[in-house]
Scaffold this active site. Structure first.
Site, PDB file in Angstrom:
ATOM      1  N   ARG A   1     -37.485  89.889  70.442  1.00  0.00           N
ATOM      2  CA  ARG A   1     -37.630  88.463  70.723  1.00  0.00           C
ATOM      3  C   ARG A   1     -38.081  88.341  72.179  1.00  0.00           C
ATOM      4  NH1 ARG A   1     -32.679  89.062  67.914  1.00  0.00           N
ATOM      5  NH2 ARG A   1     -32.627  87.928  65.927  1.00  0.00           N
TER       6      ARG A   1
ATOM      7  N   LYS B   1     -29.079  88.155  68.993  1.00  0.00           N
ATOM      8  CA  LYS B   1     -28.325  86.959  68.626  1.00  0.00           C
ATOM      9  C   LYS B   1     -26.944  87.334  68.103  1.00  0.00           C
ATOM     10  CE  LYS B   1     -32.076  83.749  67.509  1.00  0.00           C
ATOM     11  NZ  LYS B   1     -32.680  82.903  66.452  1.00  0.00           N
TER      12      LYS B   1
ATOM     13  N   HIS C   1     -43.848  84.410  69.483  1.00  0.00           N
ATOM     14  CA  HIS C   1     -42.942  84.778  68.391  1.00  0.00           C
ATOM     15  C   HIS C   1     -43.715  85.299  67.186  1.00  0.00           C
ATOM     16  CE1 HIS C   1     -38.874  84.962  66.965  1.00  0.00           C
ATOM     17  NE2 HIS C   1     -39.159  84.265  65.875  1.00  0.00           N
TER      18      HIS C   1
ATOM     19  N   ARG D   1     -43.860  88.985  67.074  1.00  0.00           N
ATOM     20  CA  ARG D   1     -42.679  89.608  66.472  1.00  0.00           C
ATOM     21  C   ARG D   1     -42.759  89.558  64.955  1.00  0.00           C
ATOM     22  NH1 ARG D   1     -36.833  90.494  66.467  1.00  0.00           N
ATOM     23  NH2 ARG D   1     -35.789  88.874  65.258  1.00  0.00           N
TER      24      ARG D   1
ATOM     25  N   HIS E   1     -31.712  91.254  62.366  1.00  0.00           N
ATOM     26  CA  HIS E   1     -31.340  90.148  61.495  1.00  0.00           C
ATOM     27  C   HIS E   1     -29.971  90.401  60.869  1.00  0.00           C
ATOM     28  CE1 HIS E   1     -35.788  88.836  60.764  1.00  0.00           C
ATOM     29  NE2 HIS E   1     -35.261  88.265  61.829  1.00  0.00           N
TER      30      HIS E   1
ATOM     31  N   TYR F   1     -39.383  86.486  57.051  1.00  0.00           N
ATOM     32  CA  TYR F   1     -40.290  86.958  58.093  1.00  0.00           C
ATOM     33  C   TYR F   1     -41.499  87.660  57.509  1.00  0.00           C
ATOM     34  CZ  TYR F   1     -38.446  86.416  62.832  1.00  0.00           C
ATOM     35  OH  TYR F   1     -38.098  85.929  64.052  1.00  0.00           O
TER      36      TYR F   1
END
Length: 308
Positions: free
Chosen positions: A163, A186, A254, A257, A280, A289
């Site tokens: 990211r 995250k 993004h 990615r 993820h 994605y």
């Protein structure tokens, strides 16, 4: 009017305890916790007005499916979109499951109310030629060290699946890169990301040209005044590149990615491995994605599950 009501102390305390539990057990970000708080306050204030009495934990024991539907209708009437409403209802359900377990009552009927359906917008990755073209265009910046910097950041996004926040969080102490970087993404999840030689070479080229020294406790990527690089600078570089190349507005940092994931899958990469590389939490997110169809997803589940 309902939004002017104050929460009953018992409800306020329960909400605070639930948020603390969510933050501790699921390692959620402060941003997510703030969003959850707003979702629940909206719901509890609605119930206070809907019932004409405070939504105490005891009162919540009588919550019905009709109450849940009324809340959804009120939120839609305020203009809340289907996607935002689904997220809000998800937070509400989580809180209701927690408080029903804590207080010992059954809310299965209320929890059976359906969330609205919404069309999930699929990310639009670049083709390999488009990604290469974007990098080549970024390299034309009139200031050589800035060109090298932007190239290095975008190469980390496309070549390693980082990211942009993860790339810009790298510190001087992270250089020279090992074979695999430890990235904290995250929700505080850590993952190991292999570093391609081309990515290492791009960062090395940037550092060789950069007018700023490399401090162990300082940012790896710096802005024009020497401070931490703002993600807006990389977005601006991609904006100029896509304008020059005629690429769609979806060609953002993004998207590089996204392209990492899609190009790996097209080359025969395993969906589970790509999930781990991207950081993820769920395979379904990786599926979005990469645009993987359900048949391919189920094949991965069957291959990976011990009872498959």
């Amino acid at each position: 009017m309902s939004h002017q009501l104050t929460l009953a102390p018992a409800t306020s305390n329960a909400l605070a305890r639930w948020l603390e539990t969510e933050a501790a057990t699921r390692d959620l970000s402060a941003h997510t916790i703030t969003a959850y708080r707003a979702d629940l306050i909206a719901f509890l204030h609605f119930l206070g007005g809907h019932w004409a009495e405070p939504a105490t934990p005891k009162a919540l024991s009588a919550l019905s499916q009709a109450d849940m539907r009324a809340f959804a209708a009120a939120e839609r009437g305020r203009g809340l979109g289907a996607r935002s409403l689904a997220r809000r209802q998800s937070a509400v359900r989580s809180f209701l499951r927690w408080i029903s377990d804590r207080e010992g009552f059954d809310l299965s009927a209320a929890l059976s109310a359906r969330s609205p359906r919404y069309a999930r917008s699929l990310p639009r990755p670049l083709t390999p030629d488009q990604a290469q073209g974007a990098l080549a265009q970024v390299a034309l910046h009139e200031t050589p060290w800035i060109a090298a910097r932007d190239m290095a950041v975008l190469t980390l996004l496309w070549g390693c699946g980082l990211r942009i926040s993860e790339a810009l969080a790298l510190q001087g102490r992270d250089w020279p890169f090992p074979e695999a970087l430890t990235i904290r993404g995250k929700g505080g999840r850590e993952r190991q990301v292999p570093v391609l030689p081309v990515a290492r070479a791009a960062v090395e080229d940037y550092l060789r040209q950069s007018p700023w020294g490399l401090a162990a406790d300082g940012p790896l990527f710096r802005g024009v005044r020497g401070g931490a690089l703002d993600p807006g600078a990389i977005s601006g570089a991609m904006r100029k590149a896509r304008a020059a190349l005629g690429l769609p507005a979806s060609a953002t940092p993004h998207a590089m990615r996204h392209s990492f994931a899609t190009h790996l899958l097209a080359a025969g990469g395993d969906l589970r491995t790509i999930q781990e590389l991207l950081g993820h939490a769920s395979l379904s997110t990786t599926q979005v994605y990469t645009g993987v169809d359900d048949a391919r997803l189920m094949a991965v589940y069957r291959a990976a599950h011990p009872r498959g």
